[in-house]
Design an enzyme around this catalytic site. Structure first.
Site, PDB file in Angstrom:
ATOM      1  N   HIS A 199      -7.312  -2.780  -5.920  1.00 35.28           N
ATOM      2  CA  HIS A 199      -5.898  -3.204  -5.884  1.00 35.28           C
ATOM      3  C   HIS A 199      -5.342  -3.358  -4.471  1.00 35.28           C
ATOM      4  CE1 HIS A 199      -3.513   0.664  -5.265  1.00 35.28           C
ATOM      5  NE2 HIS A 199      -4.709   1.169  -5.502  1.00 35.28           N
ATOM      6  N   CYS A 323      10.673  12.259  -0.623  1.00 37.88           N
ATOM      7  CA  CYS A 323      11.657  13.247  -1.037  1.00 37.88           C
ATOM      8  C   CYS A 323      10.982  14.194  -2.017  1.00 37.88           C
ATOM      9  CB  CYS A 323      12.846  12.552  -1.681  1.00 37.88           C
ATOM     10  SG  CYS A 323      14.296  13.589  -1.635  1.00 37.88           S
TER      11      CYS A 323
HETATM   12  C1  PLP Z   1      -6.810   5.348   2.265  1.00 36.34           C
HETATM   13  C2  PLP Z   1      -6.661   5.454   0.801  1.00 36.34           C
HETATM   14  N1  PLP Z   1      -7.529   6.191   0.103  1.00 36.34           N
HETATM   15  C3  PLP Z   1      -7.455   6.300  -1.232  1.00 36.34           C
HETATM   16  C4  PLP Z   1      -6.466   5.682  -1.944  1.00 36.34           C
HETATM   17  C5  PLP Z   1      -6.406   5.854  -3.427  1.00 36.34           C
HETATM   18  O1  PLP Z   1      -6.858   4.719  -4.088  1.00 36.34           O
HETATM   19  P1  PLP Z   1      -6.442   4.469  -5.617  1.00 36.34           P
HETATM   20  O2  PLP Z   1      -4.987   4.176  -5.607  1.00 36.34           O
HETATM   21  O3  PLP Z   1      -7.259   3.299  -6.058  1.00 36.34           O
HETATM   22  O4  PLP Z   1      -6.799   5.702  -6.381  1.00 36.34           O
HETATM   23  C6  PLP Z   1      -5.517   4.904  -1.275  1.00 36.34           C
HETATM   24  C7  PLP Z   1      -4.412   4.241  -1.999  1.00 36.34           C
HETATM   25  O5  PLP Z   1      -3.256   4.440  -1.696  1.00 36.34           O
HETATM   26  C8  PLP Z   1      -5.621   4.792   0.143  1.00 36.34           C
HETATM   27  O6  PLP Z   1      -4.743   4.071   0.841  1.00 36.34           O
END
Ligand code: PLP
Length: 379
Positions: A199, A323
């Protein structure tokens, strides 16, 4: 609406939506079934595995599909324990919560955890990582790109420095924010494990992948029918995986052109912000970061207020504070790189993507001076 929160999630690419819909309609079989329906669904999964592997420089057999980036991080960090001697883990202080909370859990199970400090530029020092490694270090985890300040980490150097101290220590990188924003080559990096999430590159939510270098053994988190070569049981999310494959292929093809466009947009954005708010400061090194990220501190404001006012003006972005139970909780990343607490609270993350236009940047800049003024009066 102006969407400047691509680091949180990206709009589904039309080509991805098309592939997902086609797969849901036509390939509804269970990929584990031996009949034609099953074989066709399996083919969809294997085609996507090839695409994801090609986009990250891996072999298809080295790609395990997961339910997203968080699951990939959990599998990478928990999986090696008990299979490799030792009980020590090294992470950087600016990892995503998917890594930090996982190693805190490991700590409660008896692991020893070292968190490597990071300087104000937001870049992890390979020598500091190597200095934390010892003969009992099972795994080192350093993200390829930070999700808040966008800084790009020297993964190749970190792998070399770690392996020079302990060749059997595994190196994992959370590359969730790298794919789609940088050329990714796990073989060039030399990592043993790397996490990805669809995503963040125009694919669907709830689908990710873990690169597991050939020869690296892991204990699965999820037991069952032995799917994904026993590493991730459960009937595959065929449509989601198909979408991930298409998104990965497009991301790899377009990364250079996208970077150039985003660098120009970021220059326009930063220039406008500095004109409107001369005391605004950039968090982390400006140049060693992915082109779509800008993280700025606006003195005398609270990020939550800025977010709310921007949202009212039709602009979506993120702040460097959350928050939590009525109190403003500044980002652990900004605090870790030494940002003053008040500045961390008044920070904004503006993240741009493939669909961002100069008009989007102009829309933000148009309302920015007034919104900052109102946020300052409210603080
Ligand atoms: C650096 C990092 N690791 C892990 C994740 C987690 O991925 P997911 O939302 O597919 O579980 C994110 C998502 O925000 C991320 O930016």
């Amino acid at each position: 609406m102006t969407y400047l929160d691509h680091a949180a999630s990206t709009p589904l690419l039309p080509e991805v939506a098309e592939a997902m819909l086609a797969s849901m309609k036509a390939e509804f079989g269970n990929p584990s079934s031996v009949h034609g329906y099953g074989r066709r669904a399996k083919q969809v999964v294997e085609d996507a595995r090839e695409k994801v592997a090609a986009a990250v420089g891996a072999l298809p057999a080295e790609i395990t599909f997961t339910g997203g980036g968080t699951e990939a991080d959990n599998l990478a960090l928990k999986g090696p324990f008990g299979l490799i001697p030792g009980r020590h883990v090294v992470v950087s202080a600016i990892e995503h919560r998917a890594v930090l909370d996982t190693v805190e859990w490991l700590e409660r199970q008896g692991a020893k955890v070292s968190a490597v400090a990071v300087g104000p530029e937001g870049i992890v020092d390979p020598l500091k990582v190597a200095a934390a490694v010892n003969s009992s270090t099972v795994i080192v985890s350093v993200m390829a790109v930070n999700n808040e300040i966008g800084t790009v980490q020297p993964i190749e150097e970190i792998v070399a420095a770690v392996k020079a101290v302990n060749p059997s220590t595994l190196v994992h990188t959370d590359a969730v924010q790298a794919l789609g924003n940088l050329p990714v080559d796990v073989k060039l990096w030399g990592v043993d494990l790397a996490s990805f999430a669809a995503h963040k590159l125009g694919g669907p939510k709830g689908v990710g992948a873990l690169f597991v270098r050939n020869g690296v053994r892991l204990t699965p988190l999820i037991h069952g029918g032995g799917h994904e070569r026993g590493l991730r049981s459960g009937t595959s999310n065929v449509a989601g995986i198909a979408g991930f494959g298409v998104a990965a292929e497009i991301a790899a093809r377009e990364v250079h052109a996208k970077s150039e466009a985003l660098l120009a947009l970021r220059a326009q954005l930063l220039d406008g912000i500095r004109r409107a708010v001369p005391d605004a400061g950039v968090n982390g090194d400006l140049t060693t970061r992915i082109p779509g990220n800008l993280n700025v501190s606006i003195p005398g404001t609270e990020g939550e207020t800025l977010l709310m006012l921007l949202d009212q003006a039709g602009i979506a972005c993120s702040s460097g504070s959350a928050c939590a139970s009525g109190a403003l909780d500044p980002s652990h990343v900004l605090l870790a790189i030494g940002t003053d607490r008040a500045l961390a609270v008044g920070s904004l993350r503006l993240s741009m993507g493939r669909a961002t236009t100069p008009d989007d940047v102009a829309s933000l800049l148009e309302v920015f001076p007034d919104i900052v003024g109102r946020a300052r009066r409210a603080a």
